[in-house]
Design an enzyme around this catalytic site. Structure first.
Site, PDB file in Angstrom:
ATOM      1  N   CYS A 226      34.710   2.166 -25.480  1.00 33.90           N
ATOM      2  CA  CYS A 226      34.044   2.335 -24.193  1.00 33.90           C
ATOM      3  C   CYS A 226      34.949   3.156 -23.289  1.00 33.90           C
ATOM      4  O   CYS A 226      36.098   2.766 -23.065  1.00 33.90           O
ATOM      5  CB  CYS A 226      33.776   0.980 -23.527  1.00 33.90           C
ATOM      6  SG  CYS A 226      32.860  -0.175 -24.559  1.00 33.90           S
TER       7      CYS A 226
ATOM      8  N   HIS B  46       0.824  -1.204   0.000  1.00 32.63           N
ATOM      9  CA  HIS B  46       0.000   0.000   0.000  1.00 32.63           C
ATOM     10  C   HIS B  46       0.864   1.264   0.000  1.00 32.63           C
ATOM     11  O   HIS B  46       0.621   2.208  -0.751  1.00 32.63           O
ATOM     12  CB  HIS B  46      -0.922  -0.008   1.219  1.00 32.63           C
ATOM     13  CG  HIS B  46      -1.706   1.266   1.382  1.00 32.63           C
ATOM     14  ND1 HIS B  46      -1.287   2.282   2.219  1.00 32.63           N
ATOM     15  CD2 HIS B  46      -2.837   1.697   0.791  1.00 32.63           C
ATOM     16  CE1 HIS B  46      -2.150   3.273   2.149  1.00 32.63           C
ATOM     17  NE2 HIS B  46      -3.095   2.956   1.296  1.00 32.63           N
TER      18      HIS B  46
END
Length: 817
Positions: free
Chosen positions: A750, A417
């Site tokens: 990279c 919740h």
């Protein structure tokens, strides 16, 4: 013909929202339209809004309710609980008209088919002139109801729940006139999930809103525990494209603790349900098999396609018939309303003392005064923009949580919740902390950070942070140079996929192994030979539920890779096989027994040399098995494999040969591509020979610079000399790009330099690099630099190519905007 007080599911559709509310209209729609597609929806019926209107005519109930609500203090709602109690007492003391009761009983008999059965009685609110209003979670449901009187009484209780404090406040907040909102009670055959399991699902990833994943969560027993966040559920991530292809679509699953199981109570207790402790063997067992998860996901996909919207579903498994059912479906209301083009980034600019941690809901950061609250009765203690700290929340907390700038709970998971409310309110939540209410003091200034990945941290004090808003739709993409990402953490994959990109140029396995597997692969292969007793015990705990410890490694690694591959599908995801150094591998659980000691691990037993060595070959076999599973079983053929630190041509041949032995064969799988890192001068000098073995290259600029200049990149004494922009290093890179292009091979790079130094990006673009890969935090700057380079204009004359808003949140307790 029966009267207008009841509608059977068989005669109800989505057009009946005004009559039976969204929840019951949806059940009727699915029962009628989707049962023929194989989806099981339990049969039932619903009382109508007309029936509720007739009930309100009893003893002039409508006028009395208006009079009670007129006394509501709408300034600070200080008398909300008192008004709610009076309104519910009025409804509870009124009698349901005999005609309505008789129709309820008659339909219950028809549903039972002669023998009384258990039913669920659920509230479904509606507004006659507001048919699209959603009142999800505002009213009560009653389970395990059996018998004529009990069913009528449960319907009556549903009527009264229209005036709970949270429902009254919800209508006030959303501008709904109380008298315009009516209540329909749905009566539905119970699925005996008390003897099996139940849960919820979203047809998108609930944290990021990534649309191609279905997220399921499940617990043993009835589903209230998952909604209330009482227990941590199992989680499953199912990839829609491969689900449609008939592959194994479960790309990731997480075992929840599931400490409690909700069952039906004995009739003598006076309550309908009770929570019992879950036996240890059930806690360590997933509630759903992969096949069952795929089945539910298939149904969720059908439901989403039927409604043409992302959906929030509830499911249950019957422990007697072993059948799965869908027991609710409603539109998802958080991510479906957001502008997907705008990405928000939150970043802490300093670190402090960690008080507690849990699962991060959202990616935001908030600072404020902590209010440790025991129950909704403590509402008056909370001021606007303070942070709620409590054990657990339920719908009764809704009026309070609307004032909070963040929510922190001891219990709960991503579907609890508190998590749902946080997403709806757009505030960060950290759930499942276990000790939040003792670790955080009432009145303490704290920082709740969900901006650091899947784990949320609660820090002492008010820490500085920045918020960046990026409209990716306004970012100009480079023309000829592919822009790719460097990734390691699967938990960041879905959110990162929204950035402009052409895929993943480097997926580092080391993070997945370190954080999700933790154990040395050879310690798993040779568990019976492991001498370290403490390591044995840690591995036993890690691998609970796995008869073969090797399967644990393959499962966890394949799920990590698959999650990232799915996030960027069908774009390339280049997976670099493990590139730990011996000292790094030794730090894994059980690793010291299997790793040699080296003077300089950076230049020692790493990369390709390990894969065919008897010291690690069986560990590499597990890596190959994981990649094979991702590509063949899961269908994620966008995964390419990359070999790091391959020193010689002979090594390249040995690695490819052993990969074939381990099931990764380009002869059998023509779509499989194997790249090699270009990070050693020998890779450059013999590029043409390496190109005959491999399908592509990726330049590792750090290692290539290290070995070109003879610098240990870990050395601080000579770190000032280390630079990818050194002319010798650039010459090696230029040579590598030229040779790869001449051999018609993909050539990428990279590294950080192209984002840090615009001139280095310009050099790479001018040399004709195929792709450049960046870390997430450097991607946008990298794109800007590539765009400048491609346009070959003076850097100082160019305007920024992106809109970025940055606000430092420091002295004031405010969310930057």
């Amino acid at each position: 013909m029966m009267g207008p007080y009841i509608k059977r599911f068989s005669e109800t559709g989505i057009e009946d929202v005004a009559s039976v509310g969204g929840k019951n209209a949806s059940l009727g729609e699915m029962y009628n339209k989707l049962s023929g597609k194989g989806i099981r929806v339990p049969n039932g019926f619903a009382t109508t809004a007309f029936a509720f209107s007739k009930f309100l005519e009893v003893d002039n109930l409508s006028a009395e309710l208006r009079q009670v609500l007129a006394s509501l203090n709408r300034k600070d709602y200080s008398n909300l609980d008192e008004i709610s109690a009076k309104a519910r007492a009025l409804i509870s003391n009124a009698k349901i008209p005999v005609k309505i009761s008789e129709e309820i009983i008659q339909h219950y008999h028809d549903l039972c088919g002669g023998t009384p059965v258990e039913v669920a009685v659920r509230s479904s609110a509606t507004a006659e002139d507001l048919p699209n209003a959603s009142f999800a979670g505002q009213h009560e449901s009653y389970l395990n109801i059996k018998g004529d009187e009990a069913v009528v009484e449960a319907v009556h209780k549903c009527f009264a729940s229209l005036y709970t404090a949270r429902a009254i406040k919800y209508r006030e907040d959303n501008g709904f006139a109380h008298e315009k909102v009516l209540l329909s009670a749905g009566v539905q055959k119970m699925v005996r999930s008390d003897k099996a399991c139940s849960g919820v699902g979203f047809t998108l990833e609930p944290e990021s809103g990534f649309p191609d994943v279905i997220h399921l969560a499940g617990v043993w027993g009835l589903g209230e525990n998952i909604v209330q966040g009482v227990v941590t559920p199992d989680e499953y991530y199912i990839f829609k494209p491969t689900l449609r292809q008939g592959k194994n679509p479960v790309i990731q699953k997480k075992l929840g603790s599931k400490l409690l199981t909700m069952k039906y109570a004995d009739d003598k207790t006076g309550t309908s349900t009770i929570n019992v402790e879950t036996p240890a063997e059930k806690r360590n067992q997933y509630v759903l098999s992969n096949e069952e998860a795929a089945q539910l996901a298939s149904w969720a996909l059908i439901i989403e396609e039927h409604y043409q919207a992302p959906m929030d579903i509830e499911w249950a498994k019957d422990g007697i018939t072993h059948e799965l059912f869908i027991i609710q479906a409603r539109p998802e209301t958080v991510h479906s309303q957001k502008n997907a083009a705008v990405i928000e980034e939150y970043e802490l600019k300093e670190k402090g003392t960690v008080l507690t941690s849990g699962s991060a809901i959202g990616r935001k950061i908030a600072t404020g005064i902590a209010r440790v609250l025991q129950s909704p009765e403590d509402a008056s203690k909370l001021n606007e923009r303070e942070i709620v700290v409590t054990d657990i929340t339920s719908p009764d907390w809704d009026p309070i949580l609307k004032k909070a700038s963040a929510i922190i709970t001891n219990k709960g998971g991503r579907t609890s919740h508190a998590s749902i409310v946080a997403r709806e309110q757009g505030v960060p939540a950290i759930v499942g902390c276990k000790n939040a209410t003792t670790a955080v003091k009432d009145g303490q200034m704290i920082t709740a950070s969900c901006g650091e990945g899947s784990t949320g941290y609660v820090y002492d004090g008010q820490l500085n942070f920045v918020k960046n808003e990026i409209d990716v739709s306004k970012i100009k993409r480079p023309g000829s140079t592919k822009v790719m990402l460097i990734l390691a953490d699967p938990d960041k994959a879905f959110q990162t996929s929204f950035y402009p990109n052409d895929g993943v140029g480097l997926l580092r396995l080391e993070f997945i192994i370190t954080h999700f597997i933790q154990a040395h692969p050879m310690a798993l292969v040779n568990f019976d030979l492991l001498k370290d007793e403490a390591a044995r015990q840690k591995i036993m705990n890690l691998t609970q539920g796995y008869a073969d410890k090797k399967d644990f490694f393959v499962d966890k690694l394949s799920q990590g890779v698959a999650t990232i591959a799915a996030a960027f599908y069908p774009k390339d995801v280049i997976v670099r096989m493990s590139d730990f150094k011996t000292n790094e591998y030794a730090n894994l659980i059980g690793g010291k027994q299997f790793e040699p000691e080296e003077e300089n691990p950076m230049l020692g037993f790493r990369g390709a040399s390990r894969y065919y060595s008897d010291l690690y070959k069986d560990g590499y076999k597990l890596e190959c098995a994981a990649i094979k599973k991702v590509r063949e079983e899961m269908g994620l053929t966008n995964v390419k494999v990359m070999i790091p630190f391959c020193r010689t041509i002979e090594e390249g041949r040995k690695v490819i040969q052993i990969m074939e032995e381990f099931g990764l064969s380009r002869k059998k799988d023509s779509s499989l591509e194997i790249y090699v890192m270009a990070e050693i001068p020998s890779n450059v000098l013999l590029a043409e020979d390496f190109a005959e073995l491999f399908d592509g290259f990726s330049i590792g600029s750090n290692d290539l610079t290290q070995l070109t200049l003879g610098i240990d990149r870990d050395s601080t004494l000579i770190s000032n000399i280390f630079s990818e922009q050194n002319e010798a290093s650039k010459k090696m890179i230029s040579m590598m790009i030229g040779k790869a292009k001449a051999c018609h091979r993909h050539i990428g790079l990279c590294g950080q330099a192209p984002s840090d130094f615009p001139e280095f990006a310009q050099f790479l673009v001018q040399e004709g690099i195929s792709s450049i890969s960046f870390n997430e935090d450097a991607l946008l700057t990298g794109i800007e630099n590539i765009n400048k380079a491609e346009r070959s204009l003076p850097l100082r004359d160019l305007n920024p190519l992106m809109e970025r808003k940055e606000v430092t949140a420091i002295a004031e307790n405010k969310d930057p905007n």
